[in-house]
Design a protein around this motif. Sequence first.
Motif, short mmCIF file in Angstrom:
data_model
loop_
_atom_site.label_atom_id
_atom_site.label_comp_id
_atom_site.label_asym_id
_atom_site.label_seq_id
_atom_site.Cartn_x
_atom_site.Cartn_y
_atom_site.Cartn_z
N LYS A 192 64.28 43.80 17.43
CA LYS A 192 64.18 43.75 15.95
C LYS A 192 63.54 44.81 15.22
O LYS A 192 64.30 45.65 14.21
CB LYS A 192 63.54 42.61 15.38
CG LYS A 192 63.40 42.40 13.76
CD LYS A 192 62.98 41.33 13.19
CE LYS A 192 63.10 41.21 11.40
NZ LYS A 192 62.51 40.39 10.88
N MET A 196 67.02 46.43 13.86
CA MET A 196 67.37 45.55 12.42
C MET A 196 66.62 46.09 11.45
O MET A 196 65.62 46.66 11.67
CB MET A 196 67.21 44.11 12.88
CG MET A 196 67.74 43.52 13.95
SD MET A 196 69.53 43.46 13.79
CE MET A 196 69.60 41.86 12.62
N SER A 200 65.49 41.52 7.68
CA SER A 200 66.63 40.98 8.34
C SER A 200 66.29 39.21 8.98
O SER A 200 65.11 39.09 9.37
CB SER A 200 67.12 41.60 9.63
OG SER A 200 67.77 42.94 9.11
N ARG A 204 70.03 36.04 12.19
CA ARG A 204 70.86 37.49 12.40
C ARG A 204 70.24 38.20 13.59
O ARG A 204 71.02 38.85 14.32
CB ARG A 204 71.20 37.96 11.28
CG ARG A 204 72.07 37.39 10.34
CD ARG A 204 72.56 37.91 9.25
NE ARG A 204 73.66 36.97 8.31
CZ ARG A 204 74.73 36.62 8.65
NH1 ARG A 204 75.45 37.47 9.47
NH2 ARG A 204 75.41 35.78 7.84
N THR A 205 69.02 38.30 13.22
CA THR A 205 68.19 38.98 14.59
C THR A 205 68.66 38.27 15.94
O THR A 205 68.76 39.14 16.91
CB THR A 205 66.96 39.20 14.12
OG1 THR A 205 66.47 39.74 13.15
CG2 THR A 205 65.97 39.60 15.25
N VAL A 278 68.44 47.65 5.37
CA VAL A 278 69.41 47.50 6.43
C VAL A 278 69.25 48.57 7.60
O VAL A 278 68.93 49.67 7.49
CB VAL A 278 70.92 47.70 6.28
CG1 VAL A 278 71.85 47.48 7.52
CG2 VAL A 278 71.38 46.70 5.08
N GLU A 285 73.73 42.46 9.82
CA GLU A 285 73.05 42.30 8.56
C GLU A 285 73.78 41.74 7.39
O GLU A 285 73.30 41.36 6.50
CB GLU A 285 71.96 43.35 8.74
CG GLU A 285 71.29 43.70 9.99
CD GLU A 285 70.37 44.80 9.98
OE1 GLU A 285 69.31 44.81 9.15
OE2 GLU A 285 70.62 45.79 10.71
#
Length: 324
Positions: A192, A196, A200, A204-205, A278, A285
Amino acid sequence: MSRPPIPADCLQPAPAEELAVHSADGTRLHVEVHGQPGAPTVVLAHGWTCSTHFWAPVIHRLADRYRVVVYDQRGHGRSEIPPSRARYSTRALAEDLSAVVTRVVPEGGRAVLAGHSMGGMTVMAGAARPEVAERTAAAVLISTGAAELIGEVRVVPDAVRSPKLRRFLHRQILRSRLPLGPVGPVSRAGLKYAIMGPSSPAERTEVAVRMVHACPTGVRANWARVLDGLDVRPGLARLTAPTAVVVGAEDRLTPPALAHRMVAVLADPQGLLLLPGVGHMAPIERPAEIAAEIDRMATTHLSGPRAVAAEAPATADSERTAVA
């Protein structure tokens, strides 16, 4: 510890058609066609350690009015794993894209090409090939760079001030052949941080982390070797199609500096979209904005329908820099 649920838009849709396309050296590539037959075509190329699954959130937002083609880069997903290091190169990326585009876009037809990370490098590497150039109406380069990646990566903390040491550490991380094993708290947190944005959502991670873990160790390392010495600037300079660039403001792998360098040399730049907060995995994302940017380019340069007309092309906190 239970795994976060997968968002509905990240579930891979069933393709309308599946193809096996063979590249110049015989490598078999898995290709999927989604959306509407006969509609304007969009071809999406994913990045390092990902697969066609990566594009699911974007496919869901485009497939109602576009013919969306995705393919697994060699060694990834359901495509064939090359038997030797020699078959991992930017030339191979270009040949693979050429084989796919030639198969899915008839002679005389054109498509919008969009590439994320290594997929963007693929678009640049293949830009000068006549069979690709003739079929490209426009391009979208997302979270990517043309050269000198190691010098810009920001995974190692800023506390390490020596540029030489930072390059060494980044190279070791990039080329690591250590197997990732099952997804766990440590790898989830580490990935992450690297790929990411800081805010986030966990769901979604999780999608991104599972995808990276699924990439075979040897494939990951062999492509890392290519990325280490990447230089597709000659292809970028010969990319004559109208081209938009997108990058996350918190992208640690291909930071905004690389995006600005690409825009500066594009033959027909169509703006730089900066997505605040982002990270590197922008299509996961912020898929609505990525789909809207692809749609903007298709509508303008492919005479296609608006696929996401109900969605604003950029949210209020996004920033698009117009380029004269």
